[in-house]
Design a protein around this motif. Structure first.
Motif, PDB file in Angstrom:
ATOM      1  N   GLY A 126      45.080  39.347  33.687  1.00 54.42           N
ATOM      2  CA  GLY A 126      45.704  40.470  34.113  1.00 54.42           C
ATOM      3  C   GLY A 126      44.827  41.885  33.481  1.00 54.42           C
ATOM      4  N   TRP A 127      43.694  41.630  33.159  1.00 51.59           N
ATOM      5  CA  TRP A 127      42.534  42.557  32.808  1.00 51.59           C
ATOM      6  C   TRP A 127      41.407  42.555  33.776  1.00 51.59           C
ATOM      7  N   SER A 128      40.636  43.587  33.666  1.00 54.62           N
ATOM      8  CA  SER A 128      39.852  43.899  34.617  1.00 54.62           C
ATOM      9  C   SER A 128      38.478  44.874  33.905  1.00 54.62           C
ATOM     10  N   MET A 129      37.390  44.537  34.693  1.00 53.74           N
ATOM     11  CA  MET A 129      36.127  45.208  34.104  1.00 53.74           C
ATOM     12  C   MET A 129      35.338  45.561  35.587  1.00 53.74           C
ATOM     13  N   VAL A 130      34.384  46.221  35.383  1.00 55.62           N
ATOM     14  CA  VAL A 130      33.375  46.680  36.529  1.00 55.62           C
ATOM     15  C   VAL A 130      32.111  46.393  36.057  1.00 55.62           C
ATOM     16  N   ILE A 131      31.277  45.307  36.488  1.00 53.73           N
ATOM     17  CA  ILE A 131      30.214  44.608  35.958  1.00 53.73           C
ATOM     18  C   ILE A 131      28.733  44.858  36.783  1.00 53.73           C
ATOM     19  N   PRO A 132      27.922  45.501  36.449  1.00 51.60           N
ATOM     20  CA  PRO A 132      26.352  45.530  37.019  1.00 51.60           C
ATOM     21  C   PRO A 132      25.800  44.224  37.079  1.00 51.60           C
ATOM     22  N   TRP A 133      25.814  43.408  37.963  1.00 48.59           N
ATOM     23  CA  TRP A 133      25.255  42.227  38.042  1.00 48.59           C
ATOM     24  C   TRP A 133      23.896  42.409  38.559  1.00 48.59           C
ATOM     25  N   ASN A 134      22.845  41.508  38.326  1.00 49.49           N
ATOM     26  CA  ASN A 134      21.786  41.408  39.153  1.00 49.49           C
ATOM     27  C   ASN A 134      21.985  39.748  39.409  1.00 49.49           C
ATOM     28  N   GLY A 135      21.311  39.788  40.719  1.00 48.68           N
ATOM     29  CA  GLY A 135      21.515  38.233  41.417  1.00 48.68           C
ATOM     30  C   GLY A 135      21.113  38.192  42.870  1.00 48.68           C
ATOM     31  N   PHE A 136      21.418  37.311  43.461  1.00 48.58           N
ATOM     32  CA  PHE A 136      20.930  36.965  44.836  1.00 48.58           C
ATOM     33  C   PHE A 136      22.081  36.365  45.706  1.00 48.58           C
ATOM     34  N   PRO A 137      22.417  36.372  47.201  1.00 51.85           N
ATOM     35  CA  PRO A 137      23.463  35.671  47.608  1.00 51.85           C
ATOM     36  C   PRO A 137      23.317  34.248  47.624  1.00 51.85           C
ATOM     37  N   LEU A 138      24.575  33.703  47.366  1.00 49.65           N
ATOM     38  CA  LEU A 138      24.524  32.340  47.310  1.00 49.65           C
ATOM     39  C   LEU A 138      24.043  31.916  48.720  1.00 49.65           C
ATOM     40  N   ALA A 139      24.385  32.378  49.922  1.00 48.51           N
ATOM     41  CA  ALA A 139      23.895  32.046  51.297  1.00 48.51           C
ATOM     42  C   ALA A 139      22.548  31.724  51.184  1.00 48.51           C
ATOM     43  N   SER A 140      21.655  32.717  50.459  1.00 47.63           N
ATOM     44  CA  SER A 140      20.213  32.596  50.549  1.00 47.63           C
ATOM     45  C   SER A 140      19.632  31.078  50.198  1.00 47.63           C
ATOM     46  N   HIS A 262      51.449  35.193  38.773  1.00 49.12           N
ATOM     47  CA  HIS A 262      51.398  34.032  38.224  1.00 49.12           C
ATOM     48  C   HIS A 262      52.716  33.467  37.681  1.00 49.12           C
ATOM     49  N   PRO A 263      53.014  32.323  37.345  1.00 50.19           N
ATOM     50  CA  PRO A 263      54.390  31.810  36.912  1.00 50.19           C
ATOM     51  C   PRO A 263      54.834  32.464  35.743  1.00 50.19           C
ATOM     52  N   ARG A 264      54.038  32.854  34.859  1.00 53.55           N
ATOM     53  CA  ARG A 264      54.312  33.440  33.475  1.00 53.55           C
ATOM     54  C   ARG A 264      54.063  35.257  33.569  1.00 53.55           C
ATOM     55  N   TRP A 265      53.369  35.701  34.401  1.00 57.64           N
ATOM     56  CA  TRP A 265      53.260  37.264  34.516  1.00 57.64           C
ATOM     57  C   TRP A 265      53.061  37.631  35.643  1.00 57.64           C
ATOM     58  N   SER A 266      53.170  38.899  35.862  1.00 51.82           N
ATOM     59  CA  SER A 266      53.083  39.653  37.139  1.00 51.82           C
ATOM     60  C   SER A 266      51.466  39.982  37.482  1.00 51.82           C
ATOM     61  N   GLN A 267      51.150  40.019  38.587  1.00 49.65           N
ATOM     62  CA  GLN A 267      49.734  40.461  38.851  1.00 49.65           C
ATOM     63  C   GLN A 267      49.670  41.774  39.643  1.00 49.65           C
ATOM     64  N   ALA A 268      50.826  42.349  39.723  1.00 47.29           N
ATOM     65  CA  ALA A 268      51.045  43.715  40.403  1.00 47.29           C
ATOM     66  C   ALA A 268      49.984  44.737  39.763  1.00 47.29           C
ATOM     67  N   THR A 269      49.692  44.684  38.504  1.00 51.72           N
ATOM     68  CA  THR A 269      48.899  45.611  37.776  1.00 51.72           C
ATOM     69  C   THR A 269      47.844  44.997  36.979  1.00 51.72           C
ATOM     70  N   GLU A 270      47.020  45.832  36.484  1.00 55.58           N
ATOM     71  CA  GLU A 270      45.879  45.292  35.589  1.00 55.58           C
ATOM     72  C   GLU A 270      45.296  46.105  34.697  1.00 55.58           C
ATOM     73  N   ARG A 271      44.869  45.820  33.306  1.00 55.88           N
ATOM     74  CA  ARG A 271      44.531  46.750  32.161  1.00 55.88           C
ATOM     75  C   ARG A 271      42.714  46.629  32.355  1.00 55.88           C
ATOM     76  N   ARG A 272      42.191  47.847  32.584  1.00 53.94           N
ATOM     77  CA  ARG A 272      40.662  47.890  32.667  1.00 53.94           C
ATOM     78  C   ARG A 272      40.334  48.079  31.232  1.00 53.94           C
TER      79      ARG A 272
END
Length: 309
Positions: A126-140, A262-272
């Motif tokens: 129920g928590w979230s982030m915004v992450i600047p990843w570096n990487g490449f497509p798995l498809a490649s 989730h059986p034990r908590w709501s997924q309707a909202t999140e904590r950033r």
């Protein structure tokens, strides 16, 4: 519009100013404990798949983690992962591919265009982030090893090394090791699916899954398997660690869905993380497919997403 073409921002513009100015201090301060795999700058091109949301701070991204191979507390990976040796690193690729083998990671990276992708990340807790990843497509990578026509799924496996991964040792084990995950082949080939090698313009920190981890931004974070040592293509749906542990709570697909709790908590909202207020921070609505529905909802046309959760 949730996604846009990323502007030509410098690392200094993407990184919050105080963190940019104190980058080396942060790396030094955290690095003695857990950034053994980090520090080398990664040149990356901007991606049209990046969100325009403000990235979470480097400090939060590298100090608030789930990586049970190093312990169950959010601070355990930062405290314990520094002992992990990430060079040299090999990845075994096998199963239904035309070019199986055990590949040195440096060889796999040759010819890959490293991109910066700023993705939302939603944890099943129920928590979230915004992450600047570096990487490449798995498809490649998958195209390079030539999937056979009958392949339908991709299975992943994490390193097992109890001498360096403290959570894998001892009498009590929260999971059976190795950690395993999987995707349907069309999910794996989707342009959003990333193999991450870094974040914030530098090599991936150990506690974030160095040197190679999966990022699937429309799924809950535990699908993003870390420290990958094996990738297998198969015609059968592979086992996944949390589905083995608690199948009533964690399905194979694990798409972010505010309508399926989730059986034990709501997924309707999140904590950033980083919004302030700790556990009592103001919560924000959870977006279907974590805001990536335009890119991935068609993968699940006709599927009952309450059944295939």
């Amino acid at each position: 519009m949730l996604l846009r073409h990323a502007p030509d921002l410098s690392e200094r513009e993407v990184t919050p100013r105080d963190l940019y100015l104190n980058r080396r201090h942060l790396l030094a301060g955290f690095g003695g404990m857990m950034l053994a795999g980090a520090g080398a700058a990664q040149a990356a091109v901007k991606s049209p798949f990046s969100t325009d949301e403000t990235p979470t701070s480097l400090k939060d991204i590298t100090s608030y983690n789930n990586f049970y191979e190093f312990g169950t507390d959010k601070s355990d990976p930062a405290r314990n992962a520094g002992r992990l040796t990430v060079k040299p690193w090999k990845v075994k690729i096998d199963g239904m591919v035309g070019k199986p083998g055990e590949y040195d990671l440096d060889d796999l990276l040759k010819g890959m265009t490293i991109e910066e992708r700023i993705y939302r990340m939603r944890c099943v807790e129920g928590w979230s982030m915004v992450i600047p990843w570096n990487g490449f497509p798995l498809a490649s990578l998958l195209k390079r090893v030539e999937p056979q026509s009958g392949a339908k799924f991709v299975a992943f496996e994490t390193l097992v090394r109890p001498s360096e991964m403290s959570g894998q040792g001892g009498f009590f084990k929260i999971l059976d090791w190795p950690y395993v995950e999987g995707l349907r082949l069309d999910e794996a080939m989707n342009p959003l699916t990333l193999l991450a090698t870094g974040l914030y313009g530098e090599s991936l920190p150990n506690q974030n899954g160095a040197p190679l981890r999966l990022v699937v931004p429309w799924k809950y974070g535990f699908k993003g398997i870390k420290s990958i040592v094996r990738i297998s293509l198969t015609d059968k749906q592979p086992a996944t660690s949390w589905n083995i542990q608690a199948p009533q709570e964690y399905g194979f697909y694990s798409n972010v869905n505010p309508e399926v709790d989730h059986p034990r908590w709501s997924q309707a909202t999140e904590r950033r993380i980083g919004d302030g207020g700790g556990l009592f921070a103001k919560r924000r609505p959870t977006l279907p497919f974590n805001g990536y529905a335009d890119q991935v909802a068609s993968l699940y046309t006709g599927m009952d997403l309450r059944k295939f959760y």
